[in-house]
Design a protein around this motif. Structure first.
Motif, mmCIF file in Angstrom:
data_model
loop_
_atom_site.group_PDB
_atom_site.id
_atom_site.type_symbol
_atom_site.label_atom_id
_atom_site.label_comp_id
_atom_site.label_asym_id
_atom_site.label_seq_id
_atom_site.Cartn_x
_atom_site.Cartn_y
_atom_site.Cartn_z
ATOM 1 N N ARG A 154 -0.260 6.800 1.475
ATOM 2 C CA ARG A 154 -1.767 7.244 1.016
ATOM 3 C C ARG A 154 -2.442 6.122 1.580
ATOM 4 O O ARG A 154 -3.554 6.778 3.213
ATOM 5 N N GLN A 155 -2.709 5.041 0.821
ATOM 6 C CA GLN A 155 -3.533 3.882 1.547
ATOM 7 C C GLN A 155 -3.872 4.041 3.030
ATOM 8 O O GLN A 155 -4.294 3.376 3.444
ATOM 9 N N ALA A 173 0.605 -1.029 -0.015
ATOM 10 C CA ALA A 173 0.060 -0.053 0.023
ATOM 11 C C ALA A 173 1.095 1.278 -0.202
ATOM 12 O O ALA A 173 2.124 1.650 0.816
ATOM 13 N N ASP A 192 -5.087 6.102 5.042
ATOM 14 C CA ASP A 192 -6.684 5.586 4.472
ATOM 15 C C ASP A 192 -7.013 4.689 6.181
ATOM 16 O O ASP A 192 -8.379 4.608 5.867
ATOM 17 N N ARG A 193 -6.522 3.261 5.848
ATOM 18 C CA ARG A 193 -6.796 2.146 6.877
ATOM 19 C C ARG A 193 -6.641 2.706 7.932
ATOM 20 O O ARG A 193 -6.864 1.728 8.845
#
Ligand code: ZN
Length: 120
Positions: A34-35, A31, A38-39
């Motif tokens: 940024r991903q 990931a 987001d999690r």
């Protein structure tokens, strides 16, 4: 497989030194920063594990990937931590003499609340 895609595909890292994928071609175990955010995760100090290359504005673009299994939850105060902080703040406002909770911190120099101090 197009020539551009082939140039951006190096899962063993033979050419680029780290595993390299084309846009949307990376395995789900990676990931971007940024991903991760987001999690609710952070890279947690791990090195960049892989990269995505694609042809974008101004030429070849890169996005760095981190391993999901090494990511850690973001450091936010848990309910228990917040309760501990609240207790500590309450203790600082509690007069050790009269045990009353004051709206201000008990002055260290006095060691008691202002009411107790005035009463002497
Ligand atoms: Zn007091």
């Amino acid at each position: 497989m197009s020539r551009i895609r082939a140039a951006y595909y190096d899962p063993e890292g033979d050419r680029y030194g780290i595993p390299t994928y084309w846009w949307r071609g990376a395995p789900a175990c990676y990931a971007t920063r940024r991903q991760l955010r987001d999690r609710g995760l952070r890279p947690a100090g791990q090195p960049i594990a892989a990269q995505i290359l694609w042809r974008g504005i101004g030429g070849t673009r890169v996005a760095y990937l981190y391993r999901l299994d090494l990511a850690r939850p973001k450091r936010t105060a848990t309910t228990r931590q917040r309760a501990a902080i609240d207790r500590a703040l309450l203790a600082r406002r509690t007069c050790p003499i009269c045990r009353r909770v004051r709206p201000y911190y008990i002055p260290r120099s006095l060691g008691e609340c202002l009411d107790c101090n005035e009463g002497r």
